[in-house]
Design an enzyme around this catalytic site. Structure first.
Site, PDB file in Angstrom:
ATOM      1  N   ASP A 297       0.034   9.954  -5.256  1.00  0.00           N
ATOM      2  CA  ASP A 297      -0.695   8.733  -4.889  1.00  0.00           C
ATOM      3  C   ASP A 297       0.296   7.598  -4.608  1.00  0.00           C
ATOM      4  OD1 ASP A 297      -2.994   7.115  -4.613  1.00  0.00           O
ATOM      5  OD2 ASP A 297      -2.914   6.496  -6.723  1.00  0.00           O
ATOM      6  N   HIS A 298       0.078   6.875  -3.531  1.00  0.00           N
ATOM      7  CA  HIS A 298       0.915   5.720  -3.176  1.00  0.00           C
ATOM      8  C   HIS A 298       2.413   6.019  -3.196  1.00  0.00           C
ATOM      9  CE1 HIS A 298      -2.302   2.752  -2.878  1.00  0.00           C
ATOM     10  NE2 HIS A 298      -2.823   3.266  -3.978  1.00  0.00           N
TER      11      HIS A 298
ATOM     12  N   ASP B  67       2.177   5.542   1.619  1.00  0.00           N
ATOM     13  CA  ASP B  67       1.602   4.193   1.652  1.00  0.00           C
ATOM     14  C   ASP B  67       2.538   3.224   2.363  1.00  0.00           C
ATOM     15  OD1 ASP B  67       0.503   1.724   1.300  1.00  0.00           O
ATOM     16  OD2 ASP B  67       0.363   1.827  -0.881  1.00  0.00           O
TER      17      ASP B  67
ATOM     18  N   GLU C 128      -2.550   4.880   4.608  1.00  0.00           N
ATOM     19  CA  GLU C 128      -3.379   3.686   4.356  1.00  0.00           C
ATOM     20  C   GLU C 128      -3.126   2.614   5.403  1.00  0.00           C
ATOM     21  OE1 GLU C 128      -3.247   2.141   0.329  1.00  0.00           O
ATOM     22  OE2 GLU C 128      -3.562   0.085   1.007  1.00  0.00           O
TER      23      GLU C 128
ATOM     24  N   HIS D 181      -7.593  -2.390  -6.754  1.00  0.00           N
ATOM     25  CA  HIS D 181      -7.155  -1.629  -7.931  1.00  0.00           C
ATOM     26  C   HIS D 181      -7.329  -2.464  -9.197  1.00  0.00           C
ATOM     27  CE1 HIS D 181      -4.463   0.329  -4.769  1.00  0.00           C
ATOM     28  NE2 HIS D 181      -5.177   1.322  -5.243  1.00  0.00           N
ATOM     29  N   GLY D 182      -7.608  -1.799 -10.285  1.00  0.00           N
ATOM     30  CA  GLY D 182      -7.637  -2.484 -11.579  1.00  0.00           C
ATOM     31  C   GLY D 182      -9.004  -3.054 -11.908  1.00  0.00           C
TER      32      GLY D 182
ATOM     33  N   HIS E 155     -10.028   3.439  -2.627  1.00  0.00           N
ATOM     34  CA  HIS E 155      -9.156   3.168  -3.776  1.00  0.00           C
ATOM     35  C   HIS E 155      -9.867   2.151  -4.658  1.00  0.00           C
ATOM     36  CE1 HIS E 155      -5.111   4.959  -2.650  1.00  0.00           C
ATOM     37  NE2 HIS E 155      -5.934   5.341  -1.692  1.00  0.00           N
TER      38      HIS E 155
ATOM     39  N   GLY F 210     -11.670   2.668  -7.579  1.00  0.00           N
ATOM     40  CA  GLY F 210     -13.034   3.109  -7.912  1.00  0.00           C
ATOM     41  C   GLY F 210     -13.596   2.502  -9.197  1.00  0.00           C
TER      42      GLY F 210
ATOM     43  N   ASN G 132     -10.597   7.277  -5.502  1.00  0.00           N
ATOM     44  CA  ASN G 132      -9.506   7.138  -6.474  1.00  0.00           C
ATOM     45  C   ASN G 132      -9.994   6.348  -7.679  1.00  0.00           C
ATOM     46  OD1 ASN G 132      -8.013   8.288  -4.457  1.00  0.00           O
ATOM     47  ND2 ASN G 132      -6.344   6.802  -4.570  1.00  0.00           N
TER      48      ASN G 132
HETATM   49  P1  13P Z   1      -8.685   1.990 -10.236  1.00  0.00           P
HETATM   50  O1  13P Z   1      -7.569   1.973 -11.248  1.00  0.00           O
HETATM   51  O2  13P Z   1      -9.166   0.620  -9.909  1.00  0.00           O
HETATM   52  O3  13P Z   1      -9.772   2.904 -10.614  1.00  0.00           O
HETATM   53  O4  13P Z   1      -8.032   2.514  -8.879  1.00  0.00           O
HETATM   54  C1  13P Z   1      -7.276   3.688  -8.870  1.00  0.00           C
HETATM   55  C2  13P Z   1      -6.635   3.881  -7.538  1.00  0.00           C
HETATM   56  O5  13P Z   1      -7.128   3.410  -6.534  1.00  0.00           O
HETATM   57  C3  13P Z   1      -5.392   4.658  -7.480  1.00  0.00           C
HETATM   58  O6  13P Z   1      -4.847   4.716  -6.205  1.00  0.00           O
END
Ligand code: 13P
Length: 283
Positions: free
Chosen positions: A81-82, A103, A133, A182-183, A210, A212, A232
């Site tokens: 990922d990324h 990414d 992305e 994210h987060g 991304h 989620g 994600n």
């Molecule tokens: P969250 O941590 O917000 O669920 O996002 C995870 C993500 O997008 C990883 O690429």
């Protein structure tokens, strides 16, 4: 069984659902996620984010991810990922990852296209899939709360640019920005569903959401209906694990052993992942 992301996305397409792509940064997260997938008989993507190197190195967790995917009773894609640099992507492919995300979203469009094409060529030699992305989701995969107002500053993906990007790079999936970050969310996310439909229509590609964690079940369903096929997810599962440990430690009068902590965390992460998987698969 270990499979490519392309295979998993074909399954998602055929079943009109999305597949959860769960970031793992601990052995407990990895075990909990695979146990959840096996119990629900769901294909799954387990992914390692380059930014999590500060928690554990991919050199340690990566080979375990591949080994456990191979032994799993459900189809499992092991995804990077990324990935921000091409050497790091190559390292994951050498380890047996079946999918990589390049990414280049912070680069200008042409540079992102050029580097993504290199990633696609590289992955092809391994029979692996590629996600890229365009647009910007903001914040890194640490589940940390950002500065006030940051959550609304994501840059949405332009559907016409998405069409051109996919045509020129031939990627298998495209991470797009349509209102998720994210987060932890500072306010309830407001998603632009029209962008998903428009990208889907123009680029004809599985769309990746991304960020989620914190998206409501009805919003997930609407996104899936419009073409999101990979979701994600990390922060909420990690938080569920942490909160379970905190609650349990508060209750214990006796000595607490680290193996207890690991088990409480794993079970809570598994339960959270199962809840998410049920929504993503429409169950
Ligand atoms: P969250 O941590 O917000 O669920 O996002 C995870 C993500 O997008 C990883 O690429």
């Amino acid at each position: 069984m270990l499979v490519s992301m392309k295979r998993i996305l074909e399954y998602a397409e055929a079943h009109d659902q999305a597949i959860g792509a769960f970031n793992v940064s601990t052995l407990e997260g990895l075990m909990g996620t695979l146990e959840a997938a096996e119990e629900l008989h769901q294909p799954v993507i387990i992914q390692f984010a380059q930014v999590h190197e500060s928690i554990i190195s991919v050199d340690v967790l990566g080979p375990v991810m591949v080994m456990m995917a191979e032994k799993s009773t459900v189809p499992v894609c092991v995804h990077l990922d990324h990935g921000e640099d091409l050497d790091y992507l190559k390292k994951a492919l050498d380890m047996g990852f079946t999918s990589i995300m390049y990414d280049g979203s912070v680069l200008d469009f042409e540079k992102n296209v050029a580097n993504t094409c290199i990633a696609v060529e590289m992955a092809e030699a391994y029979g692996a899939s590629v996600e890229a992305e365009i647009g910007c989701m903001g914040r890194e995969e640490f589940g940390s709360v950002g500065e006030e107002g940051e959550a609304v500053q994501s840059m949405y993906t332009n559907p016409e640019e998405a069409r051109e990007f996919v045509a020129r790079t031939d990627v298998d999936a495209l991470a797009c920005s349509f209102g998720t970050v994210h987060g932890l969310y500072l306010t309830q996310p407001k998603l632009d569903f029209g962008i998903i439909s428009s990208i889907r229509e123009k680029a004809q590609i599985p769309i990746v959401m991304h960020g989620g964690s914190g998206v409501s079940a009805p919003d997930f369903r609407e996104c899936i209906k419009r073409g999101v096929r990979k979701i994600n997810y990390y922060t909420y599962a990690a938080k569920a694990g942490g909160e379970a440990v905190k609650a349990q430690c508060g209750k214990e009068d006796d000595v607490v052993y680290f193996h207890d902590v690991a088990t409480w965390g794993r079970e809570a992460m598994k339960a959270d992942v199962m809840t998410a998987m049920k929504v993503f698969s429409g169950k």
